[in-house]
Design a protein around this motif. Structure first.
Motif, short mmCIF file in Angstrom:
data_model
loop_
_atom_site.label_atom_id
_atom_site.label_comp_id
_atom_site.label_asym_id
_atom_site.label_seq_id
_atom_site.Cartn_x
_atom_site.Cartn_y
_atom_site.Cartn_z
N ARG A 1 109.65 -5.41 127.54
CA ARG A 1 108.58 -4.43 127.79
C ARG A 1 107.63 -4.27 126.61
O ARG A 1 106.75 -3.40 126.64
N PHE A 2 107.74 -5.09 125.58
CA PHE A 2 106.93 -4.92 124.37
C PHE A 2 105.83 -5.97 124.32
O PHE A 2 106.06 -7.15 124.58
N SER A 3 104.62 -5.54 123.97
CA SER A 3 103.48 -6.44 123.72
C SER A 3 103.04 -6.26 122.27
O SER A 3 102.93 -5.12 121.79
N LEU A 4 102.78 -7.37 121.60
CA LEU A 4 102.35 -7.32 120.21
C LEU A 4 100.86 -7.60 120.12
O LEU A 4 100.41 -8.73 120.32
N GLY A 5 100.09 -6.57 119.86
CA GLY A 5 98.66 -6.74 119.60
C GLY A 5 98.44 -6.81 118.11
O GLY A 5 98.99 -6.02 117.34
N VAL A 6 97.63 -7.77 117.68
CA VAL A 6 97.34 -7.94 116.25
C VAL A 6 95.83 -8.02 116.05
O VAL A 6 95.09 -8.38 116.95
N GLY A 7 95.40 -7.69 114.84
CA GLY A 7 93.99 -7.77 114.51
C GLY A 7 93.79 -7.87 113.01
O GLY A 7 94.74 -7.72 112.23
N ARG A 8 92.54 -8.12 112.61
CA ARG A 8 92.21 -8.25 111.19
C ARG A 8 92.09 -6.90 110.50
O ARG A 8 92.17 -6.82 109.27
N GLY A 9 91.84 -5.83 111.26
CA GLY A 9 91.59 -4.55 110.62
C GLY A 9 90.22 -4.53 109.99
O GLY A 9 89.27 -5.15 110.48
N GLY A 10 90.09 -3.81 108.89
CA GLY A 10 88.81 -3.71 108.20
C GLY A 10 88.97 -3.96 106.72
O GLY A 10 90.08 -4.16 106.21
N PRO A 11 87.86 -3.93 105.97
CA PRO A 11 87.92 -4.20 104.52
C PRO A 11 88.33 -2.96 103.73
O PRO A 11 87.69 -2.58 102.75
N TRP A 12 89.42 -2.33 104.19
CA TRP A 12 89.77 -1.02 103.64
C TRP A 12 90.69 -1.14 102.43
O TRP A 12 91.24 -2.21 102.13
N VAL A 13 90.91 -0.01 101.77
CA VAL A 13 91.76 0.04 100.59
C VAL A 13 93.20 -0.36 100.91
O VAL A 13 93.99 -0.68 100.00
N ASP A 14 93.57 -0.36 102.19
CA ASP A 14 94.90 -0.84 102.61
C ASP A 14 95.20 -2.20 101.98
O ASP A 14 96.34 -2.50 101.60
N LEU A 15 94.19 -3.07 101.91
CA LEU A 15 94.38 -4.42 101.40
C LEU A 15 94.82 -4.41 99.94
O LEU A 15 95.57 -5.28 99.50
N GLU A 16 94.36 -3.41 99.20
CA GLU A 16 94.77 -3.26 97.80
C GLU A 16 96.18 -2.69 97.72
O GLU A 16 97.02 -3.19 96.96
N VAL A 17 96.44 -1.68 98.52
CA VAL A 17 97.74 -1.00 98.46
C VAL A 17 98.87 -1.94 98.85
O VAL A 17 99.91 -2.00 98.19
N PHE A 18 98.69 -2.70 99.93
CA PHE A 18 99.74 -3.56 100.44
C PHE A 18 99.72 -4.96 99.85
O PHE A 18 100.59 -5.77 100.16
N GLY A 19 98.73 -5.25 99.04
CA GLY A 19 98.74 -6.50 98.28
C GLY A 19 98.14 -7.69 98.99
O GLY A 19 98.16 -8.80 98.43
N GLY A 20 97.62 -7.52 100.19
CA GLY A 20 97.03 -8.66 100.88
C GLY A 20 95.75 -9.15 100.23
O GLY A 20 95.50 -10.35 100.15
N GLY A 21 94.95 -8.20 99.76
CA GLY A 21 93.70 -8.56 99.12
C GLY A 21 92.61 -8.89 100.12
O GLY A 21 92.87 -9.13 101.30
N LEU A 22 91.38 -8.90 99.63
CA LEU A 22 90.23 -9.11 100.50
C LEU A 22 90.26 -10.48 101.16
O LEU A 22 89.81 -10.65 102.31
N ASP A 23 90.82 -11.48 100.49
CA ASP A 23 90.86 -12.83 101.08
C ASP A 23 91.72 -12.87 102.33
O ASP A 23 91.42 -13.62 103.26
N ALA A 24 92.77 -12.07 102.37
CA ALA A 24 93.61 -12.02 103.58
C ALA A 24 92.81 -11.51 104.77
O ALA A 24 93.03 -11.95 105.90
N TYR A 25 91.88 -10.60 104.51
CA TYR A 25 91.03 -10.07 105.57
C TYR A 25 89.93 -11.05 105.96
O TYR A 25 89.68 -11.29 107.15
N GLU A 26 89.28 -11.64 104.96
CA GLU A 26 88.12 -12.47 105.24
C GLU A 26 88.48 -13.89 105.69
O GLU A 26 87.76 -14.48 106.50
N ASN A 27 89.59 -14.44 105.17
CA ASN A 27 89.89 -15.85 105.44
C ASN A 27 91.30 -16.13 105.94
O ASN A 27 91.56 -17.20 106.48
N GLY A 28 92.22 -15.19 105.75
CA GLY A 28 93.63 -15.49 105.98
C GLY A 28 94.17 -15.24 107.36
O GLY A 28 95.34 -15.55 107.64
#
Length: 344
Positions: free
Chosen positions: A100-127
């Protein structure tokens, strides 16, 4: 027609996060009680726009409290997660819920989350493509290695396997759906034959164009006609049901701008880039004009019109726009009792 709710756990002015989360949980339980098809859970960090930081965790709670309804993430923000960790959670929820579970995924936005969780801007823009493919491998293969630019690791066994036989005899892993806001992401989803989640800010014409682009890209990627035509895309929107033609709009225009203003203002970009915030009142009025906001007949007609124009027959509808628990429960109940019968 498959009608579901879209749950943000929105924190309205004057409310605490506990109140918002309680309303989110209760609205999902009410959706099952009202005969709706699904519940889609948003994920946000550090902002009152939505106070659920883990859509998969909330999905686990709701899957345990329900017996029939489908529960999905809309979305888990992939740049903030390791794809293997997210794949393990998805497999666990898929297997223990009986599919009964569906996994929706997305890029999100260029938010400070990327800094906090360590993904960095490249994870958002290219990864995103690399992370998506690693996630799909984890959900489909018995053993997986990381061989990309960001994720590198030796081959390991996939445990538990997401495609293990369930009690109903099916061997499919969980549905994966991709939030799409740009032609680039539409083409990416189409190349992997993954259905799209299209945002509530889009009108029918824009959604129809994205579906057409998806179909073209999917055919170019070599997917068979039955896959291309059978993709179960999801349209996000807002629903508010009332008896009078203006009552529902009046309710939302009174409540949603305050939530939108404080929620959107709280977003911080990771690189201090300039951003333009939508006018909260104008945006609320736009949503009321696009979506099933009004009496049951009007709401049903708008849903049917969207399905006819776009080919999309699955909906994730924001039902908590009043900000009030009792009103939200009643809104969900009316969706099931008064609108759903007009669509069958």
């Amino acid at each position: 027609m498959r009608i579901g709710t879209f749950v943000l756990a929105a924190r309205f002015p004057g409310q605490g996060p506990g109140e918002a989360l309680h309303r989110a949980v209760r609205s999902a339980e009410a959706a099952e009680e009202s005969g709706l098809d699904s519940v889609w859970l948003a994920e946000h960090h550090f902002v009152p726009y939505g106070v659920c930081p883990s859509a998969t965790t909330l999905a686990a709670l709701l899957l345990g409290r329900t017996r029939r309804i489908r529960v999905g993430t809309a979305v888990s923000v992939l740049p903030n997660h390791h794809p293997v960790a997210l794949g393990e959670q998805a497999a666990l929820l898929h297997l223990t819920s009986g599919g009964r579970f569906s996994l929706g995924v997305g890029r999100g936005g260029p938010w400070v989350d990327l800094e906090v969780f360590g993904g960095g801007l490249d994870a958002y823009e290219n990864g995103f493509p690399e992370a998506l493919d690693l996630l799909l491998d984890w959900l489909r293969e018995p053993r997986v290695a990381g061989r990309g630019a960001r994720f590198g690791f030796r081959e390991v066994a996939v445990v538990p396997r997401a495609d293990e036989l369930l009690t109903d005899g099916s061997a499919e892993g969980p549905e994966v759906i991709v939030a799409c806001t740009s032609p680039k992401t539409v083409r990416l989803a189409a190349s992997r034959a993954l259905p799209m989640l299209l945002g509530m800010h889009c009108g029918d014409e824009e959604k129809a164009e994205m579906v057409a682009l998806w179909r073209t890209a999917a055919r170019e990627a070599g997917h068979p006609p039955e896959v291309v035509e059978g993709a179960a895309h999801v349209s996000a929107g807002v629903a508010q049901i009332a008896d009078g033609p203006e009552d529902a709009t009046e309710t939302l225009v009174k409540t949603m701008p305050g939530w939108l203003r404080q929620g959107l203002d709280a977003h911080v970009t990771v690189d201090d880039r300039h951003r333009v915030m939508r006018d909260p009142v104008a945006y609320t009025e736009l949503l009321c004009g696009l979506h099933p906001v009004g009496p049951p007949k009007l709401a049903a007609d708008r849903l049917a019109a969207t399905a006819e124009r776009t080919g999309i027959t699955r909906f994730a509808l924001l039902v908590e726009g009043s900000g009030d628990l009792g009103a939200t429960e009643e809104n969900v109940r009316r969706l099931g009792a008064d609108v759903l019968p007009l669509l069958t």
